[in-house]
Write an enzyme that holds these catalytic residues in place. Structure first.
Site, PDB file in Angstrom:
ATOM      1  CB  SER A 288      -5.560   4.274   9.089  1.00 20.40           C
ATOM      2  OG  SER A 288      -4.178   4.086   8.864  1.00 20.40           O
TER       3      SER A 288
ATOM      4  CE  LYS B  52      -3.982   1.346   5.522  1.00 24.53           C
ATOM      5  NZ  LYS B  52      -4.868   2.225   6.311  1.00 24.53           N
TER       6      LYS B  52
END
EC number: 3.4.21.53
Length: 1026
Positions: free
Chosen positions: A907, A950
């Site tokens: 990611s 996140k």
């Protein structure tokens, strides 16, 4: 009497003269036979012949009585119970009038218990003429209703010609019949007396009958009117069922017929066999034989009576017995009676076999009991009583209180028999005793009462934990389904989240909300499969597995078992794989027959609610993970932490430090500063430690102030003296080590008692322990802090309590240079910010050739992502700014800070590409922008996982804008509002979306000429060298 008679059509049986003669005969029979009403219960041939002579050939209308379950046979008494008041009154009147004759007919439906026949289809048309020998009142034991018991003696077979149901008279049932008899005189007044006024249905019908009578010709009666009276007319007043019947005679037969003689012999043979098996039959046969011998010495001369006797004493089917009654052919009657009697013989043989088996078992048990009692007496006399009998009795008493399944009961019986025969000195005796201890200590058939109150469950969950909406909703759904079904089956739930978010503690709250017992054990580092499945009981020191121990501890079959740290279970040990053993425990299709190695009998775990906790799903085996319902718990944002600290952590720390009566406060700004500069992790465990540390130091400060002011400690005046802080710590630590009891957590009084020190301390007697606790209570009584001593904890005081700040700024970079980008990562601890730094190793004009250096303990996937981002950045820069030749000479070094921490994952692709472009354009990026997303070579931004963690990490790091893949837009919309508050989302489908947001201010000329001077210098050197 009048020559014309009006009556019901169903009453018309014979000419009037024949009827009157029959009535006179019947009246004389009743008078002469009344002395036999109280005769013996056994019929004799002499009495029967005498009665037959007295019985008339034609009968008047008589009462019809329905008989259920089995018909009556001529010559054999039967008692019937009558519950209909009308019939009871009618029979009583009949007996008083010396007219005790009825027609008894068996009902076709044995479940129809009635004393009134409404339709001829309800009964069999063939029945018997029975005499009521006695009738006395009785009472139904079940209903308490008054009834009558009548003893009936059947005389002969009869058949219903017409049935007169107890209904109101209808017009179509009334006819006018003209009877002309020269022997009867005409007299209008005498004819009117013959009309039964009680049978008229309506006034209109009565008027028509009267008019018809007036028109009839008159004659004169020559006989006494009393002789013409029907002796059963009084039955019409009771509205009961009446019948007109005709006699049925047996068909002629040859006494010397070989078939009849053979059938008779076979019946007698069967009677002999039955009499040897059944004493009741023996008595009845003897009585019947005596009655036959009084009339004739040869039973073969009375085959009809023998057939009736065989059917009368047999417990055959209703239809079979009725067929015997309806058989007028003697040969057929004998055949049917023989069939019924053969079945009776089979039943008698079966009953005799069962009786012998039961008697054998009883004798065996009685013999064993007698011998055991003798053995006990011998042992007592010899003084060698080893207490084994008491042990066996103890186990049996335990089992009486349990609901053991059949297979478990069988195992228990086998083991208890072995125990009773072994000597106590034998090693196997101890093995069996331990086994029976465990077997009888399990909660067979015991379940705690389910709690289906959703408001109560919500209140308990909200009291103990803040937030956790997904978990609470799942538990409320679980309760709602159970309420609708009326039962709750077991479930397997797995909580996954960073440390300190309340995974274990929420399990305790769930057990309280569901009113279930709670048991927790950790499988972290477990490498022995016997911890789950138990040991074979042949081993020394063998024990059942943790699951069986949990059932014994909770004493219910439906507890809540929390399996902690399931992601840290050991694999591949020499003692087996515990995770493979958990497959059977956590499979709803298999755990209803879980087999523990020690008990070696199936255990039902289908009602157990299993709750597992883990920090990561990566290390959980896939087959095990598929059996669990995963609920993810994310980290807390600052607002959540403030609420948790104010509502839970601060009051708890204050009470633990003994400051509940002191004026010590910690404001919201201090809590916020504590989280900002000391506790930035996802959970609240570290925050709890810091708050407890602050209050401990505050307690020290309060005591110092009281000592300076020479304040004497005051003994608490409360009714219940509190224990010392030391004892509280001991109690709380011991409570953490042991399994929490649900009843203690639900009942505050019980919990208060449970918080007291345990009186059974190791190495000390009970009396010494009580004295020690009493001494500590007297010496260490709590103190009352004066109101003028106050401690206020402010942000400025945190350094004094918990030391210098660990984090000095919100972000690692307040202002980011070119090439530095804030990325976002997911770890087992939750989300975190992960900066990507890229710099030129040396000026472009000194670089000999372009290259890329990577550091920061990057995994293989991240190395590939960096290589992909490098290639994509070169391609993208050449398209946007063709004259920018940065990547031709740039020697770039890419680094991810905190090099000691391994990092991996796909990611970071967009973050690395943005870092390269920022460096190539020499353009810094807004430091409040955080991003995550996987990048392809063509610039497509792919979906990632852990967006919630996140985003929480980005907010905790002070980010204002979050860039994420467009495919994760639904995940963003599901985030709580307090997490999204103050955050600007950017859902990128292609990298162009990110570039326009971050580098929109870069003009084409600026981008092309940013490194122009460097490349001019490079070209100049190149020419000089040439």
């Amino acid at each position: 009497m009048l020559g014309t008679r009006v009556t019901r059509a169903v009453y018309t049986r014979a000419p009037l003269k024949l009827q009157l003669r029959a009535l006179g005969l019947h009246r004389r029979y009743v008078h002469n036979g009344s002395k036999n009403d109280e005769g013996s219960s056994t019929s004799t041939t002499t009495n029967k012949e005498e009665n037959d002579k007295k019985l008339p050939d034609v009968y008047p209308q008589m009462l019809a009585l329905p008989i259920s379950r089995r018909p009556l046979f001529p010559g054999f008494y039967k008692a019937v119970v009558i519950s209909e008041p009308r019939v009871m009154k009618a029979i009583t009147d009949m007996v008083e009038r010396q007219q005790p004759y009825i027609g008894a007919f068996m009902l076709k439906d044995s479940n129809n218990d009635t004393d009134i026949i409404h339709d001829i289809s309800e009964v069999h048309e063939l029945g018997v003429l029975a005499q009521v020998t006695s009738a006395f009142p009785s009472k139904d034991e079940k209903t308490g209703k008054e009834t009558m018991t009548a003893l009936l003696y059947p005389h002969k077979r009869i058949k219903i010609d017409q049935l007169i149901p107890p209904k109101d008279v209808k017009i179509e049932d009334i006819v006018v019949e003209k009877v002309v008899d020269n022997e009867v005189a005409s007299e209008e007044t005498k004819d009117e007396e013959t009309v039964d006024k009680t049978e008229s249905a309506t006034d209109k019908v009565s008027e028509e009958i009267t008019e018809e009578i007036a028109k009839a010709p008159s004659t004169e009666v020559t006989e006494d009117p009393d002789n013409y009276e029907n002796p059963t007319d009084f039955l019409k007043d009771y509205n009961v069922t009446l019948v007109n019947v005709s006699n049925l005679e047996d068909e002629p037969f040859d006494i010397k017929s070989p078939i009849i003689n053979a059938l008779t012999s076979e019946i007698l043979k069967v009677f002999k066999e039955i009499s040897q098996l059944n004493s009741m039959f023996r008595e009845q046969i003897a009585t019947f034989s005596a009655s036959i011998q009084s009339a004739t010495t040869n039973i073969f001369e009375e085959p009809a009576k023998l057939a009736d006797f065989a059917a009368a004493v047999s417990a055959g089917e209703e239809e079979e017995l009725q067929e015997v009654l309806e058989s007028l052919n003697i040969e057929q009657r004998l055949e049917k009676s023989l069939l019924v009697l053969k079945k009776e013989l089979m039943n008698a043989e079966l009953q005799n076999k069962i009786s012998k088996d039961v008697e054998t078992k009883i004798q065996k048990r009685q013999k064993e009991y007698y011998l055991m009692e003798q053995l006990k007496g011998i042992k007592r006399e010899l003084g060698i009583d080893d207490g084994r009998d008491k042990l066996v009795d103890t186990y049996k008493k335990r089992v009486e209180k349990l609901n053991l399944p059949e297979n478990v009961q069988k195992t228990f019986d086998e083991e208890i028999t072995k125990l009773a025969t072994l000597e106590t000195s034998m090693s196997e005796f101890g093995v069996i005793r331990n086994y029976l201890d465990w077997l009888t200590s399990l909660p067979w058939g015991i379940n705690s009462k389910e709690q289906y109150s959703i408001p109560r469950a919500r209140k308990i969950l909200d009291e103990d934990h803040y937030g956790m909406k997904d978990v609470k909703d799942r538990i409320l759904e679980f309760i709602a389904v159970g309420k609708l079904l009326g039962k709750v089956d077991g479930k397997i739930i797995c909580f996954v989240g960073p440390p300190g978010v309340g995974k274990t503690s929420i399990g305790k709250s769930i057990s309280r909300a569901l009113n279930r017992q709670f048991f927790r054990f950790s499988v972290g580092g477990m490498t022995d499969v016997a911890e789950i499945k138990g040991h074979r009981r042949t081993y020394i020191g063998a024990l059942p597995g943790r699951i069986i121990q949990a059932l014994k501890k909770c004493q219910t079959q439906n507890p809540l078992i929390l399996i902690d740290e399931i992601d840290k279970i050991g694999h591949g040990g020499i003692h087996g794989d515990p995770s493979a053993a958990l497959l059977e425990v956590l499979d709803p299709e298999q755990n209803n027959s879980f087999l523990d190695n020690y008990l070696d009998i199936p255990i039902d775990l289908s009602k157990v609610l299993f709750v597992c906790t883990a920090n990561s799903l990566d290390t959980i085996p896939r087959p095990l993970l598929d059996r669990m319902e995963v609920i993810e718990l994310t980290g807390y944002v600052a607002e959540d932490k403030i609420k948790i600290a104010e509502q839970y952590l601060v009051p708890s720390a204050k009470k633990t430090a003994g400051l509940q009566n002191a004026t010590v406060s910690m404001d919201e700004e201090a809590i916020n500063a504590l989280m900002k500069y000391y506790c930035r992790e996802s959970g609240v465990r570290n925050l709890k430690k810091h708050i407890e540390k602050i209050y401990r130091k505050a307690a020290l400060e309060v005591v110092k102030k009281m000592s300076i002011e020479d304040t004497e400690p005051l003994v608490s005046t409360s009714e219940e003296p509190q224990l010392s802080q030391t004892n509280q710590n001991i109690s709380s630590s011991s409570a953490e080590d042991s399994t929490t009891d649900l009843e203690d957590s639900v009942n505050p009084d019980t919990a208060k008692e449970a918080s007291k020190p345990n009186n059974s301390q190791e190495g000390a007697s009970v009396e010494e322990t009580k004295k020690a606790v009493k001494t500590e209570e007297e010496e260490d009584t709590s103190m009352i802090v004066p109101e003028d001593i106050k401690v206020e904890i402010t942000p400025e005081d945190l350094k004094k309590y918990v030391g210098p700040p660990i984090y000095t700024t919100d972000r690692l970079y307040e202002t980011t240079p070119p090439g530095v980008i804030m990325g976002l990562a997911w770890t087992n601890m939750g989300g975190c910010s992960l900066y990507v730094e890229s710099v030129l190793e040396q000026p472009l004009h000194n670089c000999k050739h372009a290259n890329l250096e990577r550091t920061g303990q990057l995994g293989d996937v991240m190395k590939e992502s960096s290589r992909l981002a490098y290639s994509f950045s070169k391609m993208y820069l050449s398209k946007k700014f063709p004259e920018n030749r940065f990547f031709e000479k740039a020697a770039i070094h890419l680094h991810c800070p905190e090099g000691a921490t391994p990092k991996d994952g796909p990611s970071a692709g967009v973050t690395m590409a943005t870092s390269f472009l920022s460096l190539a354009l020499n353009k810094p990026v807004d430091p409040t922008v955080a991003m995550t997303g996987e990048l392809t070579l063509t610039g497509k931004v792919l979906r990632i996982g852990g967006l919630r963690e996140k985003v929480v990490a980005a907010k905790r790091s002070g980010a204002k804008t979050v860039i994420f893949p467009k495919d994760n837009l639904n995940d963003w919309e599901e985030l709580p509002e307090n997490v999204k508050e103050g955050m600007e989302p950017l859902a990128a489908d292609w990298y162009d979306d990110i570039y326009k947001r971050l580098f929109s201010g870069v003009k084409k000329s600026e981008g092309n000429n940013v490194w122009k001077s460097e490349f001019e210098l490079i070209d100049k050197k190149k020419k000089e060298n040439d």
